[in-house]
Design an enzyme around this catalytic site. Structure first.
Site, short mmCIF file in Angstrom:
data_model
loop_
_atom_site.label_atom_id
_atom_site.label_comp_id
_atom_site.label_asym_id
_atom_site.label_seq_id
_atom_site.Cartn_x
_atom_site.Cartn_y
_atom_site.Cartn_z
N ASN A 102 0.86 -1.19 0.00
CA ASN A 102 0.00 0.00 0.00
C ASN A 102 0.89 1.24 0.00
OD1 ASN A 102 -2.70 -0.80 -0.12
ND2 ASN A 102 -2.80 -1.23 2.07
N SER A 128 -6.07 -5.56 -3.67
CA SER A 128 -7.06 -5.57 -2.60
C SER A 128 -7.73 -6.92 -2.48
CB SER A 128 -8.12 -4.51 -2.85
OG SER A 128 -9.13 -4.64 -1.88
N LYS A 182 -5.64 2.57 -5.49
CA LYS A 182 -5.78 1.74 -4.28
C LYS A 182 -6.07 2.62 -3.06
CE LYS A 182 -6.08 -1.62 -1.59
NZ LYS A 182 -5.24 -1.87 -0.47
N HIS A 185 -9.63 3.48 -3.28
CA HIS A 185 -10.36 2.26 -2.89
C HIS A 185 -10.44 2.17 -1.37
CE1 HIS A 185 -10.24 -1.84 -1.31
NE2 HIS A 185 -10.99 -2.21 -2.33
N ASN A 186 -9.31 2.41 -0.71
CA ASN A 186 -9.29 2.31 0.75
C ASN A 186 -10.16 3.38 1.40
OD1 ASN A 186 -7.52 0.24 0.29
ND2 ASN A 186 -6.09 0.85 1.87
N GLU A 189 -13.52 2.19 1.13
CA GLU A 189 -13.64 1.11 2.14
C GLU A 189 -13.95 1.72 3.53
OE1 GLU A 189 -10.30 -1.81 2.10
OE2 GLU A 189 -10.03 -1.26 4.20
N TYR A 190 -13.23 2.78 3.89
CA TYR A 190 -13.48 3.46 5.17
C TYR A 190 -14.92 3.97 5.21
CZ TYR A 190 -8.58 4.04 6.85
OH TYR A 190 -7.30 3.86 7.32
N ARG A 445 -14.96 38.24 2.86
CA ARG A 445 -13.55 38.25 2.43
C ARG A 445 -13.17 39.61 1.87
NH1 ARG A 445 -12.47 35.39 -1.84
NH2 ARG A 445 -10.29 34.92 -1.39
C1 6PG Z 1 -7.53 -4.25 1.06
C2 6PG Z 1 -7.43 -3.39 2.30
C3 6PG Z 1 -6.09 -3.38 2.91
C4 6PG Z 1 -5.95 -2.36 4.04
C5 6PG Z 1 -6.59 -2.78 5.27
C6 6PG Z 1 -6.23 -1.96 6.51
O1 6PG Z 1 -7.96 -3.68 0.07
O2 6PG Z 1 -7.23 -5.44 1.09
O3 6PG Z 1 -7.73 -2.07 1.93
O4 6PG Z 1 -5.16 -3.05 1.90
O5 6PG Z 1 -4.62 -2.17 4.29
O6 6PG Z 1 -7.96 -2.81 5.11
O7 6PG Z 1 -6.55 -0.62 6.40
P1 6PG Z 1 -6.64 0.26 7.73
O8 6PG Z 1 -5.72 -0.35 8.74
O9 6PG Z 1 -6.17 1.64 7.35
O10 6PG Z 1 -8.06 0.21 8.17
#
Ligand code: 6PG
Length: 467
Positions: A102, A128, A182, A185-186, A189-190, A445
């Site tokens: 990553n 991923s 990626k 993507h993360n 994911e969050y 402003r």
């Molecule tokens: C994936 C995940 C992975 C990521 C973890 C931890 O796609 O397989 O995104 O790459 O590193 O999910 O992410 P955090 O520790 O920041 O939650």
């Protein structure tokens, strides 16, 4: 000795599983790890497999067929630079290093440039799917020169996840684009994890139903529009019992950790001036979760509304919540893809959003049925600036908005923390507004700093002597 097809450095669970995946697909794999014991154990545990371990970096490199293909599966950051520095002296012209960690995309751009001066090729590929993805087939996002991608394309196609037969890998674009994707993507994911957690929290605290019932609701949702890997695992997590018979989830601390990719995507959003609000709220929520001591103290002196809202029609409420989740998911992906649009223009990456949505459909953590709707949106218009402008998504949002408004007002009036849901509706209301409140910001402003403003009735920049 017969030369091996490729090498992998880094034998953590991800590296090990990727090695097994490659071997299963017919490749002879050389492996190297800082501690030789780990590599040796993998070979012992997998007898009669074409996996070969080395405790000497030079021998490891020389065991690989030229031009060598060396996959790095190590912790991103300094460790990646160190290992590259350690191997380059043994590498020869046209050997290829493939960084699957990553890594931060700007590091990838820098590494490719540096290695080019040494005639060594470089690919920064996001992968991923976690441990199982590495073993059974991940989603792969390679960024590099197109001709370099073609040299390893067949390997990627073989080991990647497949969605109804189509490989979840495609050439993303030049240099850091794979790792950038990626990172986005993360971020998504969050966002997904955050909105699912908010829905869980609402069900638990407002409906006061137990984990089994919540799991059943997620199970039902997983059969429809919300179908996704993260909903699937949530439904399973809710059912898991600890040794003492209690639900494990109820025993897990609410401090959410992170490894930094979520932070990077928000930092970059600010640099690009991209309004990535939902994902940013999700990252900030993890930070506020870690202020455990402060939250404990604050909970004793700061109180919320007295009493919770009573839900009379539970069935309608649960449907409103389902719609809120889908609404918020659309906003989150729309923000992520809009950011990709901005970086693609800035860095001239020429990203193909339809193909990006396609490779997310299997293998990766954010795999979900609704990615097909994203594929369709970009199929209709490859330069779509924002998914909210697509007919399918705009219809859903218009239709589902009142559900989210209802859920937010009940939850906020009950004092529940639901920042991502709130941010979804705020973004929707801002994005769809022909007129925002920012005319006043412009006037302020100009008042205190003579920064100037534009008018709606004439062209040009104006300044007023306000007093
Ligand atoms: C994936 C995940 C992975 C990521 C973890 C931890 O796609 O397989 O995104 O790459 O590193 O999910 O992410 P955090 O520790 O920041 O939650």
């Amino acid at each position: 000795m017969q030369k091996k097809d490729l090498g992998i450095i880094g034998m953590s669970v991800m590296g090990k599983n990727l090695c097994l995946n490659l071997e299963r697909n017919g490749y002879f794999v050389s492996i190297f790890n800082r501690s030789f014991e780990k590599s040796k154990k993998i070979v012992i545990e997998n007898p009669k497999k074409n996996i070969f371990c080395f405790d000497n970096l030079k021998e490891f490199i020389f065991s690989i067929e030229k031009p060598r293909k060396i996959f790095l599966m190590i912790k991103s950051g300094i460790a990646t630079d160190q290992i590259i520095n350690n191997i380059v002296s043994y590498l020869e012209k046209d050997d290829i290093i493939i960084d699957l960690g990553n890594s931060f995309y700007k590091d990838t751009i820098r590494r490719e440039k540096h290695l080019e001066t040494l005639n060594i090729k470089f690919i920064g590929a996001g992968i991923s799917g976690g441990e199982m993805g590495a073993l059974l087939g991940p989603s792969i996002m390679p960024g590099c020169k197109k001709h370099v991608y073609n040299l390893v394309k067949s390997i990627f196609l073989n080991i990647s996840a497949k969605y109804r037969g189509s490989p979840c890998v495609d050439y993303i674009g030049p240099n850091g684009s794979g790792h950038y994707l990626k990172m986005v993507h993360n971020g998504i994911e969050y966002g997904d994890m955050q909105i699912i957690s908010e829905a869980y929290f609402i069900l638990k605290n407002l409906l006061k139903i137990d984990n089994k019932k919540i799991s059943d609701i997620f199970d039902k949702w997983n059969k429809g529009e919300l179908n996704s890997y993260l909903i699937e695992i949530t439904k399973k997590i809710l059912l898991k019992r600890d040794k003492n018979g209690m639900y494990l989830l109820d025993l897990i601390s609410d401090v959410a950790r992170n490894k930094g990719t979520g932070k990077w995507v928000c930092q970059n959003a600010l640099d690009l001036e991209a309004p990535l609000s939902l994902i940013t709220e999700s990252v900030l929520y993890r930070y506020i979760s870690s202020l455990q001591d402060e939250r404990n103290k604050a909970s004793k002196i700061l109180y919320g509304p007295k009493g919770l809202h009573i839900i009379n029609n539970k069935t309608n409420f649960i449907e409103d919540l389902r719609r809120s989740l889908y609404f918020s998911k659309i906003i989150s992906y729309a923000q992520g893809f809009s950011q990709l649009y901005l970086i693609s223009i800035k860095n001239k990456w020429n990203l193909n959003y339809e193909n990006i949505a396609k490779i997310f459909r299997s293998g990766c953590i954010i795999r979900a049925k609704f990615l097909n709707n994203i594929v369709n949106a970009y199929k209709k218009n490859k330069d779509l600036k924002n998914l909210l402008l697509d007919e399918y998504f705009s219809e859903v949002l218009c239709k589902y908005q009142n559900s989210l408004r209802n859920i937010i007002s009940i939850s906020v009036n009950s004092g529940l923390s639901i920042p991502a849901f709130c941010s979804a509706i705020s973004y929707y209301d801002s994005y769809r507004s022909k007129k925002l409140s920012s005319n006043l910001i412009q006037a302020q402003r100009d008042f205190f700093g003579s920064h100037g403003y534009e008018r709606i009735d004439s062209l040009g920049t104006f300044h007023t002597i306000w007093i």
